[in-house]
Design a protein around this motif. Structure first.
Motif, short mmCIF file in Angstrom:
data_model
loop_
_atom_site.label_atom_id
_atom_site.label_comp_id
_atom_site.label_asym_id
_atom_site.label_seq_id
_atom_site.Cartn_x
_atom_site.Cartn_y
_atom_site.Cartn_z
N PHE A 66 27.15 70.79 65.33
CA PHE A 66 26.36 70.50 66.68
C PHE A 66 26.66 68.88 66.76
CE2 PHE A 66 21.85 68.22 68.04
CZ PHE A 66 21.66 68.87 69.53
N ILE A 67 27.02 68.16 65.69
CA ILE A 67 26.88 66.10 66.16
C ILE A 67 28.52 66.81 67.10
CG2 ILE A 67 27.48 64.37 64.84
CD1 ILE A 67 24.59 65.13 64.87
N GLN A 68 29.16 67.27 66.49
CA GLN A 68 30.95 67.22 66.81
C GLN A 68 30.48 67.28 68.70
OE1 GLN A 68 33.96 69.18 65.53
NE2 GLN A 68 32.36 69.55 63.63
N GLY A 69 29.44 68.03 69.30
CA GLY A 69 29.51 69.18 70.78
C GLY A 69 28.99 67.26 70.99
N LEU A 70 28.24 67.14 70.70
CA LEU A 70 27.40 65.56 70.55
C LEU A 70 28.22 64.53 71.32
CD1 LEU A 70 24.16 65.71 69.38
CD2 LEU A 70 24.48 66.15 71.75
N LEU A 71 29.55 64.03 70.72
CA LEU A 71 29.84 63.23 70.50
C LEU A 71 31.13 63.60 71.14
CD1 LEU A 71 31.04 62.24 66.81
CD2 LEU A 71 29.26 60.91 68.47
N PRO A 94 32.43 73.80 73.60
CA PRO A 94 33.39 75.45 72.63
C PRO A 94 32.14 75.05 71.63
CG PRO A 94 35.05 74.37 73.69
CD PRO A 94 33.77 73.30 74.03
N PHE A 95 31.74 74.14 71.18
CA PHE A 95 30.49 73.78 70.15
C PHE A 95 29.39 74.25 70.88
CE2 PHE A 95 34.28 70.88 70.09
CZ PHE A 95 34.49 71.04 68.39
N PHE A 96 28.74 73.91 71.75
CA PHE A 96 27.76 74.18 71.85
C PHE A 96 27.55 76.38 71.66
CE2 PHE A 96 26.88 70.05 74.28
CZ PHE A 96 26.30 69.78 72.87
N GLU A 97 28.88 76.53 72.80
CA GLU A 97 28.97 78.33 72.50
C GLU A 97 29.18 78.99 70.95
OE1 GLU A 97 32.11 79.00 74.69
OE2 GLU A 97 31.36 78.14 76.87
N LYS A 98 29.46 78.30 70.16
CA LYS A 98 29.57 78.92 68.68
C LYS A 98 27.42 78.51 68.47
CE LYS A 98 30.92 77.59 64.21
NZ LYS A 98 32.00 78.96 63.84
N ILE A 99 27.27 77.59 68.58
CA ILE A 99 25.60 77.49 68.41
C ILE A 99 24.91 78.62 68.93
CG2 ILE A 99 23.74 75.67 68.34
CD1 ILE A 99 25.40 73.90 68.14
N GLU A 139 18.10 77.04 71.09
CA GLU A 139 17.11 76.46 72.31
C GLU A 139 17.33 74.67 73.18
OE1 GLU A 139 15.01 78.65 74.50
OE2 GLU A 139 15.83 80.18 72.84
N PHE A 140 17.58 74.32 72.18
CA PHE A 140 17.87 73.10 72.54
C PHE A 140 19.26 72.66 72.87
CE2 PHE A 140 19.01 68.04 72.06
CZ PHE A 140 18.18 68.17 72.65
N VAL A 141 20.79 73.73 72.63
CA VAL A 141 21.96 73.34 73.52
C VAL A 141 21.33 74.21 74.58
CG1 VAL A 141 24.34 74.65 73.48
CG2 VAL A 141 23.24 73.85 71.26
N LYS A 142 20.88 74.97 75.22
CA LYS A 142 20.63 75.94 76.92
C LYS A 142 19.46 74.47 77.45
CE LYS A 142 20.60 80.95 74.64
NZ LYS A 142 19.15 82.40 74.40
N TYR A 143 18.99 73.81 76.58
CA TYR A 143 18.25 72.66 77.42
C TYR A 143 19.77 71.97 78.21
CZ TYR A 143 15.54 68.62 78.41
OH TYR A 143 15.06 67.84 78.94
N ILE A 144 19.59 71.38 76.50
CA ILE A 144 21.41 70.18 77.22
C ILE A 144 22.02 71.02 77.79
CG2 ILE A 144 23.35 69.33 76.08
CD1 ILE A 144 21.89 68.96 73.67
#
Length: 364
Positions: A149-154, A166-171, A184-189
């Motif tokens: 998650f942190i990798q995706g955010l950075l 790719p990081f959000f899709e893994k989650i 749910e939060f990744v979908k919201y982002i």
């Protein structure tokens, strides 16, 4: 005389396993810290990274972080040391081996230091290293939801959604990998990014420190939270509180029989010696307690008896424990919000905790 006896048993207990000091002192500055840090044990060096980052010593985070990753990344077996550790406690005679979450977060901390120094290219290189560390098939391997998650955010901050996807899709898509709150939060982002005309800003904070993790034998591991509240995953309209329980599970995994066959063998060989050590400690303590009962007040005798039991227990437990070193200054949780920090004082995920016991630090 009684104080000498008490001190003697206390020393037996403390000497049963070398202590590791988890905190770096506030006197260390950016200008004069390397020599002190490098003279300390591994845990001190690891904990210095988060402290130095908080102080804005980004160049030092990068130099020390690279040294630690290079030195403690891989597991090396030494026949002499491994044999010697059948008669002493685990981790006394060999280098620490970084857990996968420690390697990845260390790389992410260095990437964030490059971001703070406005070195985008170097930050991207370090982000690629963080990914390599998360998939490396070495002694301590594996990705976890927090670091992914942190990798995706950075990547979102550095390049955009195309690198973060790719990081959000893994989650989102990997069954059982991430908690429902995080999915749910990744979908919201992703929805916000799609619908928003302007780039969204995500604020990242860390909360508290990892709880003290001890080995208790009967219950395998025991986490001590003291007065600090135990945090739980939480999702609100403002953001997400994501705990680092997966990092604690990495530490607990050290005790699994199939994690390290050599460690399991050493523990088996060490067991009769541990029983012998424990018996000697108990015999000495019981003898001193009996002698004190003939000449000293009852309260002193009772204290000696309690210390004997404590020393006996610690000697036995430490003899069976795996290497209990770890990067203790890592956060207990991350709080990621889509709104400025100053506007979320009434954050539902945080207001249920006592503010006096909630250590909040800005990460990025």
């Amino acid at each position: 005389m009684p104080y000498i006896l008490i001190f003697f048993i206390f020393i037996i207990s403390c000497a049963s396993k070398p202590p590791y000091y988890n905190e770096i002192t506030n006197e260390i500055s950016c200008d004069d810290k390397s020599k002190l840090i490098m003279s300390k044990n591994t845990e001190f060096q690891l904990n210095s990274l988060t402290i130095l980052y908080d102080r804005g010593c980004y160049e030092d985070v990068i130099s020390i972080g690279k040294m630690l990753r290079n030195k403690f990344r891989d597991k090396y077996y030494s026949l002499i040391n491994e044999v010697a550790e059948t008669v002493v406690y685990e981790g006394v005679l060999k280098d620490y081996v970084l857990e996968s979450h420690e390697r990845v977060f260390g790389s992410l901390l260095m990437a964030m230091s490059y971001i703070k120094l406005n070195k985008k290219s170097e930050a991207e290189i370090e982000m690629n290293i963080a990914y390599d560390e998360s998939v490396a098939q070495i002694y301590n391997s594996g990705a976890d939801e927090v670091n992914v998650f942190i990798q995706g955010l950075l990547w979102l901050r550095l390049v955009g959604i195309e690198k973060a996807s790719p990081f959000f899709e893994k989650i989102e898509n990997e069954n059982g990998f991430a908690s429902d709150h995080l999915v749910e939060f990744v979908k919201y982002i992703k929805k916000e990014i799609t619908n928003s005309k302007a780039p969204i800003t995500l604020n990242i904070q860390t909360l508290n420190h990892l709880p003290e993790v001890t080995f208790s034998w009967l219950r395998k591991y025991n986490r001590k939270y003291s007065s600090v509240p135990r945090l739980m995953n939480c999702l609100s309209d403002n953001g997400i509180l994501l705990t680092t329980n997966s990092w604690l599970q990495n530490i607990e995994r050290r005790d699994l029989p199939d994690h390290d066959k050599v460690l399991t063998l050493k523990r088996t060989l060490r067991f009769p010696l541990v029983v012998t050590y424990t018996s000697l400690v108990f015999a000495v303590g019981a003898g001193l307690t009996y002698l004190s009962s003939q000449a000293l007040p009852n309260d002193i005798t009772g204290l000696l008896g309690a210390l004997t039991i404590f020393a006996t227990h610690k000697t036995f437990v430490n003899g069976l424990a795996p290497d209990m070193r770890y990067w203790s200054d890592l956060p207990e949780a991350f709080y990621v919000s889509t709104k400025p920090i100053s506007k979320i004082k009434n954050e539902p995920c945080l207001r249920i905790y006592d503010e006096a016991n909630l250590i909040q630090r800005d990460l990025l």
